[in-house]
Design an enzyme around this catalytic site. Structure first.
Site, PDB file in Angstrom:
ATOM      1  N   LYS A   1       0.809  -1.222   0.000  1.00  0.00           N
ATOM      2  CA  LYS A   1       0.000   0.000   0.000  1.00  0.00           C
ATOM      3  C   LYS A   1       0.841   1.270   0.000  1.00  0.00           C
ATOM      4  O   LYS A   1       0.410   2.305  -0.523  1.00  0.00           O
ATOM      5  CB  LYS A   1      -0.983  -0.028   1.174  1.00  0.00           C
TER       6      LYS A   1
ATOM      7  N   LYS B   1      -1.138   2.416   9.231  1.00  0.00           N
ATOM      8  CA  LYS B   1      -1.680   1.362   8.363  1.00  0.00           C
ATOM      9  C   LYS B   1      -0.601   0.364   7.933  1.00  0.00           C
ATOM     10  O   LYS B   1       0.522   0.759   7.616  1.00  0.00           O
ATOM     11  CB  LYS B   1      -2.304   1.988   7.108  1.00  0.00           C
TER      12      LYS B   1
ATOM     13  N   GLU C   1      -0.875   7.937   7.708  1.00  0.00           N
ATOM     14  CA  GLU C   1      -1.647   8.924   6.945  1.00  0.00           C
ATOM     15  C   GLU C   1      -2.393   9.814   7.917  1.00  0.00           C
ATOM     16  O   GLU C   1      -2.686   9.395   9.046  1.00  0.00           O
ATOM     17  CB  GLU C   1      -2.718   8.220   6.089  1.00  0.00           C
TER      18      GLU C   1
ATOM     19  N   LYS D   1     -16.789  -3.043   4.767  1.00  0.00           N
ATOM     20  CA  LYS D   1     -18.000  -2.572   4.104  1.00  0.00           C
ATOM     21  C   LYS D   1     -19.210  -3.434   4.443  1.00  0.00           C
ATOM     22  O   LYS D   1     -19.106  -4.647   4.556  1.00  0.00           O
ATOM     23  CB  LYS D   1     -17.779  -2.598   2.588  1.00  0.00           C
TER      24      LYS D   1
ATOM     25  N   ASN E   1      -7.412  -2.291  -5.578  1.00  0.00           N
ATOM     26  CA  ASN E   1      -7.620  -3.729  -5.437  1.00  0.00           C
ATOM     27  C   ASN E   1      -7.513  -4.382  -6.802  1.00  0.00           C
ATOM     28  O   ASN E   1      -8.248  -4.028  -7.719  1.00  0.00           O
ATOM     29  CB  ASN E   1      -8.987  -4.028  -4.815  1.00  0.00           C
TER      30      ASN E   1
ATOM     31  N   ARG F   1      -8.379  -7.140  -8.256  1.00  0.00           N
ATOM     32  CA  ARG F   1      -9.202  -8.356  -8.352  1.00  0.00           C
ATOM     33  C   ARG F   1     -10.664  -7.954  -8.489  1.00  0.00           C
ATOM     34  O   ARG F   1     -10.992  -6.773  -8.368  1.00  0.00           O
ATOM     35  CB  ARG F   1      -9.058  -9.164  -7.059  1.00  0.00           C
TER      36      ARG F   1
ATOM     37  N   VAL G   1     -16.196  -7.877  -3.886  1.00  0.00           N
ATOM     38  CA  VAL G   1     -17.492  -8.352  -3.380  1.00  0.00           C
ATOM     39  C   VAL G   1     -18.626  -7.519  -3.996  1.00  0.00           C
ATOM     40  O   VAL G   1     -19.634  -8.047  -4.462  1.00  0.00           O
ATOM     41  CB  VAL G   1     -17.537  -8.217  -1.834  1.00  0.00           C
TER      42      VAL G   1
HETATM   43  P1  ADP Z   1      -8.261  -2.229   3.534  1.00  0.00           P
HETATM   44  O1  ADP Z   1      -7.263  -2.554   2.474  1.00  0.00           O
HETATM   45  O2  ADP Z   1      -8.020  -2.975   4.795  1.00  0.00           O
HETATM   46  O3  ADP Z   1      -9.671  -2.293   3.056  1.00  0.00           O
HETATM   47  P2  ADP Z   1      -8.236   0.679   3.160  1.00  0.00           P
HETATM   48  O4  ADP Z   1      -6.966   1.418   3.011  1.00  0.00           O
HETATM   49  O5  ADP Z   1      -9.009   0.419   1.901  1.00  0.00           O
HETATM   50  O6  ADP Z   1      -7.964  -0.704   3.924  1.00  0.00           O
HETATM   51  O7  ADP Z   1      -9.175   1.414   4.186  1.00  0.00           O
HETATM   52  C1  ADP Z   1     -10.388   0.845   4.636  1.00  0.00           C
HETATM   53  C2  ADP Z   1     -11.222   1.893   5.339  1.00  0.00           C
HETATM   54  O8  ADP Z   1     -10.513   2.449   6.443  1.00  0.00           O
HETATM   55  C3  ADP Z   1     -11.590   3.092   4.473  1.00  0.00           C
HETATM   56  O9  ADP Z   1     -12.705   2.866   3.659  1.00  0.00           O
HETATM   57  C4  ADP Z   1     -11.861   4.135   5.541  1.00  0.00           C
HETATM   58  O10 ADP Z   1     -13.114   3.981   6.131  1.00  0.00           O
HETATM   59  C5  ADP Z   1     -10.794   3.833   6.586  1.00  0.00           C
HETATM   60  N1  ADP Z   1      -9.578   4.638   6.313  1.00  0.00           N
HETATM   61  C6  ADP Z   1      -8.454   4.238   5.679  1.00  0.00           C
HETATM   62  N2  ADP Z   1      -7.547   5.247   5.611  1.00  0.00           N
HETATM   63  C7  ADP Z   1      -8.111   6.311   6.206  1.00  0.00           C
HETATM   64  C8  ADP Z   1      -7.684   7.668   6.457  1.00  0.00           C
HETATM   65  N3  ADP Z   1      -6.499   8.110   6.082  1.00  0.00           N
HETATM   66  N4  ADP Z   1      -8.556   8.489   7.095  1.00  0.00           N
HETATM   67  C9  ADP Z   1      -9.776   8.061   7.492  1.00  0.00           C
HETATM   68  N5  ADP Z   1     -10.222   6.808   7.305  1.00  0.00           N
HETATM   69  C10 ADP Z   1      -9.413   5.941   6.661  1.00  0.00           C
END
Ligand code: ADP
Length: 454
Positions: free
Chosen positions: A116, A158, A200, A237, A290, A292, A295
């Site tokens: 990421k 993260k 972040e 989600k 993503n 792939r 869902v």
């Molecule tokens: P994953 O790969 O585990 O799905 P994501 O990076 O897509 O992780 O983040 C999943 C969710 O986490 C996002 O949809 C959001 O709700 C929250 N999120 C991720 N990064 C941030 C951020 N910088 N600020 C606020 N919420 C975040």
């Protein structure tokens, strides 16, 4: 040309792939674990081979056994679905080296998007805004703290290898940062075998809006519009819809172009998704991609009329996309509810077991993608999603009314599910008005009596 596909997955997505193959006249081979003998995809595929014990590590994650099954049954392609080996670049490489088509992007693109922090850097270089944060991974606690202070609290830590909403921790000040930093690293190491993290700024009350992309092997990439996936619990989600009630035509155009720029930067091929956070003022930031099928892909299929799984297979066959960006129209509104075997009245405790009566809803604009049936026993080894209800209509209002109606008809006896929760959300003014952000679920649960869901 692909004539036989091995489906390296289980549950509703395996069934979805069987269906697409059947319509294309392609034979299917299901591979399954000992816990999935009863599963519908095993019964409906043309052939089936058991590849090991119930635990994913003994079956659905065993690349060696899956490739052996492919060779024994003489298949020409493997569809990985989502989860399991779908974003494993090494597996994609192994398939290619055995002369089996991996129905997905090239391993190089998977690699670039799989980390990421690298994906963030790729998006930034492509001129796409990213959430302000660290330059790549933060190696030491001292560096991490310095970075967090310069970004400004709150921040989110993260895992570079993260996924499925895991490996993320929020910190509001120096004291909580030190604690959360170590927890995040430990969790990431345990869940993904890689403790590297990046930081972040934590965007307050954003929307999660993602763009569905399709790229062919001739360099053409189009997007199929967005999905608003802001209704989440613990970053996972629960409900997705398209179009987003938040986006203007102008913002949609800008974000669609940005998504394509990210995909072009990694020479993206096949189906993929570029995810953004959008703040209340309409500023958007790339968060991840993503590589792939997802869902929530049916939401886009209902809105655009494009069968994404069939497109994946056609692309893997080397065919060109036979439409242009201008041909893609968001002609309907669609909402998807994830039906999980969980008890929303008891903090979403898993509720595996045997389904008594199973009666899915029907009627105009109602689609159920599920591998469940009366008498089916849900194994406790995998994730809790047992189906997806996707309702569409000419307007958001009709899609909402239809979803509520369909949920009221959906009978699943013997286990607890998220159906009553979805019904309550469909009747909630905040959701009805299209105002849900990623902060919605926590706020909704805090003002709702859990008993409502039993
Ligand atoms: P994953 O790969 O585990 O799905 P994501 O990076 O897509 O992780 O983040 C999943 C969710 O986490 C996002 O949809 C959001 O709700 C929250 N999120 C991720 N990064 C941030 C951020 N910088 N600020 C606020 N919420 C975040």
């Amino acid at each position: 040309m692909i004539q036989k596909v091995l489906i390296a997955n289980r549950g509703e997505i395996a069934l979805r792939i069987v269906r697409a193959c059947r319509e294309l006249g392609i034979k299917t081979l299901a591979v399954y674990s000992e816990a999935d003998v009863q599963s519908l995809h095993v019964q409906l595929a043309d052939e089936a081979i058991c590849i090991g014990g119930p635990k994913s590590a003994d079956s659905y994650l065993r690349a060696d056994r899956i490739i052996s099954a492919a060779e024994i049954a003489d298949v020409d392609a493997i569809h990985p679905g989502y989860g399991f080996l779908s974003e494993n670049a090494k597996f994609a490489e192994q398939c290619e080296s055995c002369n089996i088509k991996f129905i997905g992007p090239k391993s190089k693109s998977i690699k670039m998007m799989g980390d990421k922090a690298v994906a963030r850097e790729t998006a930034r270089k492509a001129g796409v805004p990213v959430v302000p944060g660290s330059d790549g991974i933060v190696e030491t606690e001292k560096d991490a703290l310095k970075t967090a202070r310069s970004i400004g609290y709150p921040v989110i830590i993260k895992a570079v290898a993260g996924g499925g909403g895991r490996g993320m921790r929020i910190a509001h000040n120096d004291v909580s940062f030190a604690k959360e930093y170590h927890i995040a690293r430990g969790e990431a190491e345990k869940a993904f075998g890689n403790g590297s993290v990046y930081i972040e700024r934590y965007v307050e009350s954003p929307r999660h809006i993602e763009f569905q992309l399709l790229g062919d092997s001739h360099g053409k990439i189009v997007h199929l519009g967005e999905r608003d996936c802001s209704v989440q619990r613990r970053h996972q989600k629960l409900i997705e819809e398209s179009p987003s009630p938040f986006l203007t035509a102008d913002l949609r155009k800008k974000m669609g172009k940005a998504a394509i720029r990210v995909a072009e930067a990694v020479e993206y091929e096949n189906a993929g998704t570029v995810e953004f956070l959008v703040d209340p003022k309409g500023h958007f930031f790339f968060i991840e991609a993503n590589t792939r099928i997802q869902v929530e892909h049916p939401v886009t299929e209902e809105v655009t009329g494009i069968d994404i799984v069939k497109e994946q297979i056609r692309i893997a066959n080397g065919e060109e996309l036979d439409f242009d960006q201008g041909d893609v129209k968001q002609e309907k509104h669609a909402i998807e509810c994830r039906i999980n075997a969980e008890d929303p009245a008891r903090n979403f405790a898993p509720s595996p077991g045997t389904i008594g009566l199973y009666y899915p809803p029907g009627g105009l604009g109602v689609r159920v993608d599920s591998h469940a049936y009366s008498g089916y026993t849900i194994p406790p080894f995998y994730d809790s999603m047992i189906g997806k209800l996707i309702c569409s209509g000419p307007t958001r209002k009709v899609a909402l009314e239809r979803t509520y109606r369909a949920l009221s008809e959906y009978l699943i006896r013997g286990i607890k599910t998220t159906i009553p929760l979805h019904k309550a959300i469909m009747a909630d003014p905040v959701f009805i008005e299209g105002k849900a952000t990623t902060a919605y679920m926590e706020e909704f649960m805090s003002r709702t009596t859990p008993d409502l869901f039993s």
